[in-house]
Design a protein around this motif. Sequence first.
Motif, PDB file in Angstrom:
ATOM      1  N   LEU A 200      -5.149  -1.822   1.750  1.00  0.00           N
ATOM      2  CA  LEU A 200      -3.920  -2.287   2.400  1.00  0.00           C
ATOM      3  C   LEU A 200      -3.101  -1.100   2.888  1.00  0.00           C
ATOM      4  N   LEU A 201      -2.988  -0.090   2.030  1.00  0.00           N
ATOM      5  CA  LEU A 201      -2.162   1.058   2.391  1.00  0.00           C
ATOM      6  C   LEU A 201      -2.780   1.837   3.534  1.00  0.00           C
ATOM      7  N   LYS A 202      -4.124   1.818   3.606  1.00  0.00           N
ATOM      8  CA  LYS A 202      -4.799   2.530   4.685  1.00  0.00           C
ATOM      9  C   LYS A 202      -4.620   1.816   6.011  1.00  0.00           C
ATOM     10  N   SER A 203      -4.755   0.460   5.952  1.00  0.00           N
ATOM     11  CA  SER A 203      -4.785  -0.285   7.204  1.00  0.00           C
ATOM     12  C   SER A 203      -3.395  -0.586   7.748  1.00  0.00           C
ATOM     13  N   ASP A 204      -2.409  -0.797   6.849  1.00  0.00           N
ATOM     14  CA  ASP A 204      -1.071  -1.152   7.333  1.00  0.00           C
ATOM     15  C   ASP A 204      -0.382   0.043   7.970  1.00  0.00           C
ATOM     16  N   THR A 205       0.519  -0.271   8.903  1.00  0.00           N
ATOM     17  CA  THR A 205       1.400   0.790   9.360  1.00  0.00           C
ATOM     18  C   THR A 205       2.545   0.768   8.370  1.00  0.00           C
ATOM     19  N   PHE A 206       2.652   1.775   7.614  1.00  0.00           N
ATOM     20  CA  PHE A 206       3.709   1.726   6.612  1.00  0.00           C
ATOM     21  C   PHE A 206       4.314   3.101   6.389  1.00  0.00           C
ATOM     22  N   GLN A 207       5.487   3.045   5.785  1.00  0.00           N
ATOM     23  CA  GLN A 207       6.146   4.269   5.359  1.00  0.00           C
ATOM     24  C   GLN A 207       6.633   4.039   3.949  1.00  0.00           C
ATOM     25  N   MET A 208       6.462   5.053   3.126  1.00  0.00           N
ATOM     26  CA  MET A 208       7.011   4.941   1.787  1.00  0.00           C
ATOM     27  C   MET A 208       8.279   5.760   1.729  1.00  0.00           C
ATOM     28  N   ASP A 210      11.509   7.396  -0.721  1.00  0.00           N
ATOM     29  CA  ASP A 210      11.871   7.720  -2.089  1.00  0.00           C
ATOM     30  C   ASP A 210      13.141   6.951  -2.437  1.00  0.00           C
ATOM     31  N   THR A 211      13.675   7.221  -3.640  1.00  0.00           N
ATOM     32  CA  THR A 211      14.819   6.424  -4.093  1.00  0.00           C
ATOM     33  C   THR A 211      16.046   6.601  -3.186  1.00  0.00           C
ATOM     34  N   ASP A 212      16.110   7.711  -2.422  1.00  0.00           N
ATOM     35  CA  ASP A 212      17.247   7.897  -1.508  1.00  0.00           C
ATOM     36  C   ASP A 212      16.969   7.304  -0.124  1.00  0.00           C
ATOM     37  N   GLY A 213      15.837   6.716   0.050  1.00  0.00           N
ATOM     38  CA  GLY A 213      15.517   6.112   1.346  1.00  0.00           C
ATOM     39  C   GLY A 213      14.854   7.080   2.324  1.00  0.00           C
ATOM     40  N   ASP A 214      14.576   8.318   1.913  1.00  0.00           N
ATOM     41  CA  ASP A 214      13.890   9.256   2.813  1.00  0.00           C
ATOM     42  C   ASP A 214      12.403   8.940   2.866  1.00  0.00           C
ATOM     43  N   ILE A 215      11.856   9.089   4.095  1.00  0.00           N
ATOM     44  CA  ILE A 215      10.418   8.809   4.219  1.00  0.00           C
ATOM     45  C   ILE A 215       9.643   9.961   3.568  1.00  0.00           C
ATOM     46  N   ILE A 216       8.812   9.614   2.599  1.00  0.00           N
ATOM     47  CA  ILE A 216       8.037  10.688   1.988  1.00  0.00           C
ATOM     48  C   ILE A 216       6.542  10.515   2.232  1.00  0.00           C
ATOM     49  N   LEU A 217       6.147   9.375   2.738  1.00  0.00           N
ATOM     50  CA  LEU A 217       4.726   9.147   2.955  1.00  0.00           C
ATOM     51  C   LEU A 217       4.523   8.118   4.059  1.00  0.00           C
ATOM     52  N   SER A 218       3.608   8.397   4.969  1.00  0.00           N
ATOM     53  CA  SER A 218       3.245   7.370   5.940  1.00  0.00           C
ATOM     54  C   SER A 218       1.733   7.346   6.001  1.00  0.00           C
ATOM     55  N   ASN A 219       1.164   6.347   6.690  1.00  0.00           N
ATOM     56  CA  ASN A 219      -0.291   6.298   6.639  1.00  0.00           C
ATOM     57  C   ASN A 219      -0.955   7.296   7.579  1.00  0.00           C
ATOM     58  N   ASN A 220      -0.167   8.159   8.167  1.00  0.00           N
ATOM     59  CA  ASN A 220      -0.769   9.274   8.915  1.00  0.00           C
ATOM     60  C   ASN A 220      -0.830  10.514   8.029  1.00  0.00           C
ATOM     61  N   ASP A 221      -0.149  10.379   6.901  1.00  0.00           N
ATOM     62  CA  ASP A 221       0.018  11.523   6.033  1.00  0.00           C
ATOM     63  C   ASP A 221      -1.276  11.886   5.310  1.00  0.00           C
ATOM     64  N   SER A 222      -1.526  13.164   5.111  1.00  0.00           N
ATOM     65  CA  SER A 222      -2.756  13.562   4.423  1.00  0.00           C
ATOM     66  C   SER A 222      -2.755  13.095   2.970  1.00  0.00           C
ATOM     67  N   THR A 223      -1.529  12.943   2.406  1.00  0.00           N
ATOM     68  CA  THR A 223      -1.450  12.509   0.995  1.00  0.00           C
ATOM     69  C   THR A 223      -2.022  11.110   0.847  1.00  0.00           C
ATOM     70  N   THR A 224      -1.794  10.262   1.865  1.00  0.00           N
ATOM     71  CA  THR A 224      -2.304   8.895   1.804  1.00  0.00           C
ATOM     72  C   THR A 224      -3.814   8.924   1.742  1.00  0.00           C
ATOM     73  N   ARG A 225      -4.377   9.804   2.562  1.00  0.00           N
ATOM     74  CA  ARG A 225      -5.833   9.868   2.567  1.00  0.00           C
ATOM     75  C   ARG A 225      -6.346  10.322   1.200  1.00  0.00           C
ATOM     76  N   SER A 226      -5.508  11.173   0.535  1.00  0.00           N
ATOM     77  CA  SER A 226      -5.948  11.657  -0.767  1.00  0.00           C
ATOM     78  C   SER A 226      -5.891  10.577  -1.848  1.00  0.00           C
ATOM     79  N   LEU A 227      -5.256   9.412  -1.479  1.00  0.00           N
ATOM     80  CA  LEU A 227      -5.282   8.283  -2.432  1.00  0.00           C
ATOM     81  C   LEU A 227      -6.728   7.891  -2.743  1.00  0.00           C
ATOM     82  N   GLN A 228      -7.594   8.201  -1.797  1.00  0.00           N
ATOM     83  CA  GLN A 228      -9.002   7.864  -1.945  1.00  0.00           C
ATOM     84  C   GLN A 228      -9.704   8.730  -2.993  1.00  0.00           C
TER      85      GLN A 228
END
Length: 519
Positions: A200-208, A210-228
């Motif tokens: 789901l996280l790979k296929s969706d267009t999403f942004q994660m 943090d608690t302050d509302g700053d974007i820290i992860l999107s599905n273009n991010d290399s960290t997302t790929r490292s979820l694998q």
Amino acid sequence: MSHDKKCVVIKIGSHHTIAGFNNTELPQCILPSSYIKKGNDYIFGTINMLEECIDKYENESQQTLEIFTTVDENGIPYNWTVIEQQLKYIYETELKCNSKDFPLIITVPHLKNELANKVVERYFNLAFNKLNVPVFQIVIEPLAIALAMGKTSALVIDLGSSGCNVTPIVDGTIVKTSVMRSRFSGDFLDYIISERLNDLLKSDTFQMTDTDGDIILSNNDSTTRSLQTKDSIDIWYESNTWIQDFKINMLQVSDKELPELERYYKEQAEIQIRQQEQLQQYSTNNTEAKLDAAAIASITNNNPLSQKKNFLFKGNKNSKQTVSLELRECYQLSESLFNPALISDKYTKEDGLGEIIGKAIKKAGASVSSVGTNTVGSLGASMTIQPATNQSKNNNPFGSSIGGNASNNSTGGLNGGINSLGSSTTTPEHIYSTLLTNIIVTGATSLINGMEQRIIKELSIRFPQYKITTFANQITMDRKIQGWTSSVSMCNLPSWELAKWYTKTDYEKESNKDETKEN
Ligand code: ATP
């Protein structure tokens, strides 16, 4: 020995190790059975292990940390050096007592004979030579669970983490040949949930954020790929944090097979469409009147299975994201326990829960009736448990108190000494009916919503002419620690003679006897 003697009770499961004293309602601690290896140090305990994980994520520490298990995928302890360290850790930091001062009870799952001998010997060695406990007893978990519920005959279905064990018990005796195990349980669900969320996280267009509302992860991010690419720490951390929440809040078991449920709701929608059309025909006086496409779509879209359930995914970087799944997907995830073929064609439906429970009952019927077991009724009968004496049948010097024997004519450990109240030969039908009216559902994975109803449904398909009654502890914590509390009940029985306690002298005598026999 006085029956009010305080003793230590420890249950070692593949997910959790539970330890406490027999004179308290709740255990002193519930720890992961796994541990972190950091350099030459072993790190035990949930908080310590979680702290190490968080430290790794926050400081991106380069130090190699790895999680190891002490119990294998069949629920059998194998890492004895670490189990010893872990038990010493429990005595020192959790129970805060010296192992020499208290008798010890260890709970083990039912094991096959050849394994039981080895495991039991290891435990005796650990108890008397490493921990120096004064007196020691081994209790078989499913038997303790049944007896603690006042049942001498029961079918114990334990849905744990590494697998699901189905143990038929007849007249206080485990019917060894019909104990069945499915490897599809909590750990398997962890795996498929993690895979599904990754997809789901790979296929969706999403942004994660943090608690302050700053974007820290999107599905273009290399960290997302490292979820694998997860290491053992990531897998353990996920299973003990968000996957636990996901299981509690999202998973549901349907009371019938998913295709059947789909068909049911489809038929319901068709009935509703027909009723609406009839109403329209009646009000417009036009026998040909039909609902328009929008009205039909609105009815079909109302399918309860299409309703969305939301889950707040908290990644290991303090990130958050809402994940939406349709109810049918939530059902589908847990449906894989009953039909693993849904996940991969490597698995078959025969490995599923319904099938193995059915097989265990049928095998129990066949094996018990073929050895002509006599019928026994009351709990009182199960209470006359004698020390093991039947060692010629079972090479394990302590082993006749482990496992069980299909014939209750045997003497030995928990099997022996059961008073037969009648002598009529048991038929398979009698065994089916006894087991089906005494089904005990236990283990934390059985807490998934709808599990008990589904087990009843699966059995009513396989045994339509029988009454089915299940017993499951309704309090979450009680169900999670049922193996431990049942062992406490066993050791609190009014006489120490009811089960076999061993001293170091007994152990040495038995070991010497065994050696002489071998020579
Ligand atoms: P085993 O019986 O395999 O030796 P165990 O006795 O240590 O393992 P349990 O504590 O019975 O295992 O079950 C642990 C499993 O139950 C884990 O996979 C955990 O994620 C899962 N679990 C815990 N709580 C719940 C819950 N409320 N709903 C669903 N699953 C749960």
